[in-house]
Design an enzyme around this catalytic site. Structure first.
Site, PDB file in Angstrom:
ATOM      1  CB  SER A  76      -7.710   7.973   7.812  1.00 54.64           C
ATOM      2  OG  SER A  76      -8.216   7.070   8.797  1.00 54.64           O
TER       3      SER A  76
ATOM      4  CE1 TYR B 108      -3.279   4.232   7.862  1.00 47.46           C
ATOM      5  CE2 TYR B 108      -5.088   5.324   9.519  1.00 47.46           C
ATOM      6  CZ  TYR B 108      -4.632   4.916   8.141  1.00 47.46           C
ATOM      7  OH  TYR B 108      -5.524   4.865   7.071  1.00 47.46           O
TER       8      TYR B 108
HETATM    9  P1  NAD Z   1      -4.320  -0.978  -0.237  1.00 51.36           P
HETATM   10  O1  NAD Z   1      -3.400  -1.883   0.543  1.00 51.36           O
HETATM   11  O2  NAD Z   1      -5.464  -1.592  -1.096  1.00 51.36           O
HETATM   12  O3  NAD Z   1      -3.379  -0.093  -1.208  1.00 51.36           O
HETATM   13  C1  NAD Z   1      -2.245   0.548  -0.928  1.00 51.36           C
HETATM   14  C2  NAD Z   1      -1.258   0.484  -2.065  1.00 51.36           C
HETATM   15  O4  NAD Z   1      -0.220   1.598  -1.771  1.00 51.36           O
HETATM   16  C3  NAD Z   1      -0.983  -0.764  -2.654  1.00 51.36           C
HETATM   17  O5  NAD Z   1      -1.049  -0.849  -4.097  1.00 51.36           O
HETATM   18  C4  NAD Z   1       0.828  -0.588  -2.334  1.00 51.36           C
HETATM   19  O6  NAD Z   1       1.569  -1.329  -3.191  1.00 51.36           O
HETATM   20  C5  NAD Z   1       0.991   0.738  -2.413  1.00 51.36           C
HETATM   21  N1  NAD Z   1       2.041   1.205  -1.548  1.00 51.36           N
HETATM   22  C6  NAD Z   1       2.495   0.686  -0.271  1.00 51.36           C
HETATM   23  N2  NAD Z   1       3.564   1.071   0.171  1.00 51.36           N
HETATM   24  C7  NAD Z   1       4.203   2.048  -1.052  1.00 51.36           C
HETATM   25  C8  NAD Z   1       5.252   2.692  -0.953  1.00 51.36           C
HETATM   26  N3  NAD Z   1       6.220   2.915  -0.182  1.00 51.36           N
HETATM   27  N4  NAD Z   1       5.259   3.411  -2.267  1.00 51.36           N
HETATM   28  C9  NAD Z   1       4.487   3.386  -3.263  1.00 51.36           C
HETATM   29  N5  NAD Z   1       3.302   2.679  -3.215  1.00 51.36           N
HETATM   30  C10 NAD Z   1       3.199   1.996  -1.981  1.00 51.36           C
HETATM   31  O7  NAD Z   1      -4.857   0.362   0.805  1.00 51.36           O
HETATM   32  P2  NAD Z   1      -6.061   1.155   0.926  1.00 51.36           P
HETATM   33  O8  NAD Z   1      -6.956   0.715   1.765  1.00 51.36           O
HETATM   34  O9  NAD Z   1      -6.624   1.374  -0.579  1.00 51.36           O
HETATM   35  O10 NAD Z   1      -5.196   2.557   1.293  1.00 51.36           O
HETATM   36  C11 NAD Z   1      -5.069   3.591   0.254  1.00 51.36           C
HETATM   37  C12 NAD Z   1      -4.985   4.694   1.250  1.00 51.36           C
HETATM   38  O11 NAD Z   1      -6.076   5.115   2.001  1.00 51.36           O
HETATM   39  C13 NAD Z   1      -4.002   4.847   2.518  1.00 51.36           C
HETATM   40  O12 NAD Z   1      -3.380   5.957   2.720  1.00 51.36           O
HETATM   41  C14 NAD Z   1      -4.761   4.424   3.704  1.00 51.36           C
HETATM   42  O13 NAD Z   1      -4.021   4.769   4.851  1.00 51.36           O
HETATM   43  C15 NAD Z   1      -6.011   5.168   3.564  1.00 51.36           C
HETATM   44  N6  NAD Z   1      -7.241   4.706   4.072  1.00 51.36           N
HETATM   45  C16 NAD Z   1      -7.707   3.776   3.921  1.00 51.36           C
HETATM   46  C17 NAD Z   1      -8.738   3.463   4.594  1.00 51.36           C
HETATM   47  C18 NAD Z   1      -9.484   1.849   4.450  1.00 51.36           C
HETATM   48  O14 NAD Z   1     -10.207   1.815   5.299  1.00 51.36           O
HETATM   49  N7  NAD Z   1      -9.076   1.207   3.567  1.00 51.36           N
HETATM   50  C19 NAD Z   1      -9.310   4.206   5.249  1.00 51.36           C
HETATM   51  C20 NAD Z   1      -8.958   5.663   5.378  1.00 51.36           C
HETATM   52  C21 NAD Z   1      -7.856   6.017   4.774  1.00 51.36           C
END
Ligand code: NAD
Length: 260
Positions: free
Chosen positions: A142, A155
């Site tokens: 991130s 985080y």
């Molecule tokens: P999201 O909530 O849309 O998807 C996350 C997925 O992870 C979900 O399907 C959930 O069921 C799954 N999950 C959660 N806990 C779990 C576990 N213990 N085992 C297996 N699966 C699990 O979130 P997103 O925004 O797509 O985030 C995905 C990644 O991207 C994360 O690591 C997040 O930190 C990172 N990220 C997101 C953003 C953003 O702005 N959305 C920015 C930078 C990084």
């Protein structure tokens, strides 16, 4: 097709960024395991890929559970015919001022992001080393792998830690042809971010619109969210890169929020 016949495991791929990466990899010819806590949504995503002519399976996996990870990776390897790419993407967000974080919340977040990355990496590395096919391991970092924000102590700590893990994997994996890199997105409108907007508005005492404009996108060059497609393109670039020349790196995709 940039990933023809490659086998990929994407964790947290039932939603948001992981889902788009899985779809993109499948369009580029990869066989994909959608590994997620939410098996129903993982199966639905895999079904969508198959309906579009791709190859995919849903795998139930809690990335914090050692046995579930080992069993899930073994099931994916058996079904797909190996593993060439791991995207360690599963993640959650919890926001509080540091002094209000419970130890349980701290441990939960660290377990999913850091323990999950370790467990999935170990299970896939064993396969990649054993097969002699090498591979690519991609961590979903991130902006918070590089930069801090208010309210996000675990985080920011976890996301910084993934860069260290990727560098070790790059060094240890090199002689087996395994590369390792980190993607560092800015804010992407997924369920993870949608949940934070009202939470931050409440904690900071500002409107939801101000959370978006004055907190989340304040330092971007154009006030835009990064998209799931933007992040998937970077994942495809890392996954399809042909040599160890690109390893141990982290790439920021954030509309210029953070510049290196
Ligand atoms: P999201 O909530 O849309 O998807 C996350 C997925 O992870 C979900 O399907 C959930 O069921 C799954 N999950 C959660 N806990 C779990 C576990 N213990 N085992 C297996 N699966 C699990 O979130 P997103 O925004 O797509 O985030 C995905 C990644 O991207 C994360 O690591 C997040 O930190 C990172 N990220 C997101 C953003 C953003 O702005 N959305 C920015 C930078 C990084």
């Amino acid at each position: 097709m940039k990933l023809k016949d490659k086998c990929a495991i994407v964790t947290g791929a039932a939603s948001g960024i992981g889902r788009e990466i899985a779809m993109t990899f499948a369009r580029e010819g990869a066989k994909v395991a959608i590994a997620d806590l939410n098996k129903v949504a993982a199966d639905a995503c895999a079904g969508e890929i198959r309906a579009a002519g791709g190859q995919a399976i849903g795998v139930a996996m809690d990335v914090t559970d050692e046995r579930a990870v080992n069993d899930g990776v073994a099931a994916a390897v058996a079904a797909l015919g190996g593993v060439d790419i791991l995207v360690s993407n599963a993640g959650i967000q919890i926001v509080h001022p540091l002094e209000e974080f419970s130890y349980a919340e701290w441990k939960k977040l660290m377990a999913i992001h850091v323990d999950g990355a370790f467990l999935t990496t170990r299970a896939c590395l064993t396969q990649m080393y054993g097969s002699g096919r090498g591979g690519s391991i991609i961590y979903m970092g991130s902006i918070h792998s590089k930069e801090a924000s208010l309210l996000k102590a675990p985080y920011v700590t976890a996301k910084h830690g993934l860069i260290g893990l990727a560098k070790v994997v790059a060094k240890e994996g090199a002689r087996h042809g395994v590369r390792s890199n980190v993607i560092c997105p800015g804010f992407v409108r997924t369920p993870l971010v949608d949940k934070q907007i009202p939470e931050q508005a409440k904690t900071l005492g500002i409107s939801e619109d101000d959370v978006i404009k004055k907190v989340m996108l304040k330092d971007t060059v154009d006030g835009q969210f990064t998209t799931v497609q933007d992040v998937a393109e970077v994942a495809l670039f890392f996954a399809s890169f042909p040599s160890n020349a690109l390893t141990g790196q982290s790439l920021v995709v954030s509309h210029g929020w953070f510049m290196q």
